[in-house]
Design a protein around this motif. Structure first.
Motif, short mmCIF file in Angstrom:
data_model
loop_
_atom_site.label_atom_id
_atom_site.label_comp_id
_atom_site.label_asym_id
_atom_site.label_seq_id
_atom_site.Cartn_x
_atom_site.Cartn_y
_atom_site.Cartn_z
N PHE A 75 5.53 -8.66 -26.79
CA PHE A 75 4.92 -7.96 -25.60
C PHE A 75 5.06 -7.61 -24.24
N HIS A 76 5.54 -6.90 -23.51
CA HIS A 76 5.75 -7.42 -21.94
C HIS A 76 5.19 -5.73 -21.27
N GLU A 77 4.38 -6.20 -20.33
CA GLU A 77 3.65 -4.72 -19.67
C GLU A 77 3.75 -4.89 -18.14
N SER A 78 4.21 -4.54 -17.32
CA SER A 78 4.22 -4.99 -16.23
C SER A 78 5.19 -3.53 -14.69
N ILE A 79 4.61 -4.38 -13.49
CA ILE A 79 4.50 -3.03 -12.46
C ILE A 79 5.47 -3.44 -11.30
N ARG A 80 6.79 -3.61 -10.70
CA ARG A 80 7.14 -4.09 -9.83
C ARG A 80 6.88 -2.60 -8.46
N LEU A 81 6.66 -3.63 -7.58
CA LEU A 81 6.58 -2.72 -6.11
C LEU A 81 7.10 -2.77 -5.24
N GLU A 82 8.40 -2.30 -4.61
CA GLU A 82 8.92 -2.62 -2.94
C GLU A 82 8.12 -1.25 -1.99
N ASP A 83 8.10 -2.61 -0.49
CA ASP A 83 8.65 -1.43 0.33
C ASP A 83 9.18 -2.67 1.43
N SER A 84 9.01 -1.90 2.98
CA SER A 84 10.95 -2.70 4.04
C SER A 84 10.08 -4.18 4.01
N ALA A 85 8.65 -4.78 3.20
CA ALA A 85 8.02 -5.75 3.92
C ALA A 85 7.98 -6.88 3.21
N GLN A 86 7.64 -6.15 2.09
CA GLN A 86 6.92 -7.10 0.29
C GLN A 86 7.63 -6.73 -1.36
N THR A 87 7.81 -7.26 -1.43
CA THR A 87 7.66 -6.83 -3.31
C THR A 87 6.99 -7.47 -3.87
N PRO A 131 0.68 -1.13 -0.05
CA PRO A 131 0.22 -0.11 -0.32
C PRO A 131 0.98 1.08 -0.15
N GLN A 132 1.83 1.54 0.59
CA GLN A 132 3.12 2.02 0.41
C GLN A 132 4.19 1.80 -0.08
N PRO A 133 4.41 1.78 -0.91
CA PRO A 133 5.56 1.28 -2.25
C PRO A 133 7.24 2.28 -1.79
N VAL A 166 10.45 9.24 -11.66
CA VAL A 166 9.01 10.51 -10.71
C VAL A 166 9.33 9.65 -8.96
N ARG A 167 9.31 10.60 -8.04
CA ARG A 167 9.46 10.51 -6.35
C ARG A 167 7.99 10.58 -6.11
N ASP A 168 7.81 9.97 -4.83
CA ASP A 168 6.80 10.53 -4.02
C ASP A 168 6.72 12.17 -3.74
N ALA A 169 5.83 12.51 -3.05
CA ALA A 169 5.57 13.36 -2.72
C ALA A 169 6.46 14.32 -1.33
N ALA A 170 6.89 13.34 -1.07
CA ALA A 170 7.58 12.93 0.10
C ALA A 170 9.30 13.30 0.39
N GLY A 171 9.29 12.75 -1.69
CA GLY A 171 11.03 12.52 -1.82
C GLY A 171 11.44 11.25 -1.79
N GLY A 172 10.77 10.33 -0.65
CA GLY A 172 12.12 9.39 0.26
C GLY A 172 12.10 7.94 -1.04
N ALA A 173 10.71 7.63 -2.17
CA ALA A 173 10.84 6.41 -2.81
C ALA A 173 10.69 7.59 -4.01
N LEU A 174 11.22 6.20 -5.15
CA LEU A 174 11.40 7.19 -6.19
C LEU A 174 10.64 5.66 -7.46
N PHE A 175 10.72 6.10 -8.57
CA PHE A 175 10.05 5.06 -9.13
C PHE A 175 10.14 5.28 -10.65
N THR A 176 10.80 4.22 -11.45
CA THR A 176 11.41 3.92 -12.83
C THR A 176 9.75 3.33 -13.62
N LEU A 177 10.34 4.27 -14.40
CA LEU A 177 9.51 4.16 -16.34
C LEU A 177 10.11 3.75 -17.12
#
Length: 268
Positions: free
Chosen positions: A166-178, A56-58, A145-156
């Protein structure tokens, strides 16, 4: 013209390439009490919602689309003698005041990357552009891009691929889970979308058999027409946020194109 005639409108995404024009259309619909909806089916995708529940909070993410299959897939579904629709066939429409390479980046972001931008806006809320580059051939966009707090980075990474790929995927991570979400190919059953979650203990599992996002989208449209909207973000609100992000990324796309050899090598 449809709004002026008092007709509710459901439109292909993006609503327009020009954010100001989209806002004008939204205001026009609001003033007339009409429905203006964009076809951002990813916003209703049960697989994406399952992913966002898992993370919920990548803290970081990678979003990729390489598409060389869409036109061929659409052609196979058409009667003999018909040609598949492409955005190149669109009538002239207003565009923002951008340099040529920036406009091309905007087109790739909104025409090819709209579903990824939808997911990013839903995951991050208020993503802030950091960098954006267009390859020399004008076929691929790479952005951070980054989140508004500036701590999380996301690559497109968004662009073409060899024919049939064809390949379309999303990978999200937090401290507990990917969580990694691999989407179905164009026009294939939603059940072929695969979500894999991996916890800190390295126990991975896959989840499938997700419902059809198109059915969920049309159900939402029907509810809105009936005056019984589902709680959550209205699609035109989401469209404005997506088009805002795309325009901000396009605006910072420099005129020094990145070297596309890494992309070409990856596709070979």
């Amino acid at each position: 013209a449809a709004l002026a005639a008092g007709v509710n409108v459901f439109t292909e995404k993006p609503v327009t390439l020009c954010l100001e024009r989209t806002r004008q259309l939204r205001d026009q619909a609001d003033q007339a009490g009409l429905l203006l909806e964009g076809g951002a089916m990813r916003a209703w995708d049960p697989a994406l919602h399952a992913m966002l529940t898992a993370v919920p909070q990548p803290a970081s993410g990678l979003l990729v689309k390489a598409d060389g299959a869409d036109e061929a897939a659409r052609r196979a579904m058409l009667p003999a003698g018909f040609e598949p629709y492409t955005f190149a066939d669109d009538p002239p429409q207003p565009t923002p005041d951008l340099d040529e390479h920036q406009l091309r980046a905007l087109q790739i972001l909104l025409w090819q990357g709209y579903h990824l931008l939808t997911a990013l806006v839903m995951a991050v809320g208020d993503p802030q552009p950091v960098a954006c580059a267009l390859d020399r051939a004008g076929r691929h966009v790479h952005a951070i891009v980054r989140d508004a707090a500036g701590g999380a980075l996301f690559t497109l990474a968004i662009g073409d691929a060899p024919n049939g790929v064809f390949h379309e995927s999303i990978r999200l991570e937090d401290s507990a889970q990917t969580a990694t979400l691999s989407f179905a190919r164009p026009y294939q059953p939603a059940s072929t979308t695969i979500l894999t979650c991996e916890s800190a203990s390295n126990a991975a599992h896959g989840a499938g058999q997700f419902g059809d996002p198109f059915a969920a989208m049309w159900d939402d449209v029907a509810r809105n027409l009936a005056g019984q909207p589902n709680p959550g973000t209205h699609s035109i609100d989401l469209a404005e946020r997506i088009e805002t992000l795309a325009l901000r990324l396009a605006t910072i796309t420099g005129d020094d194109s990145c070297d596309p050899r890494g992309v070409d090598d990856a596709n070979s």
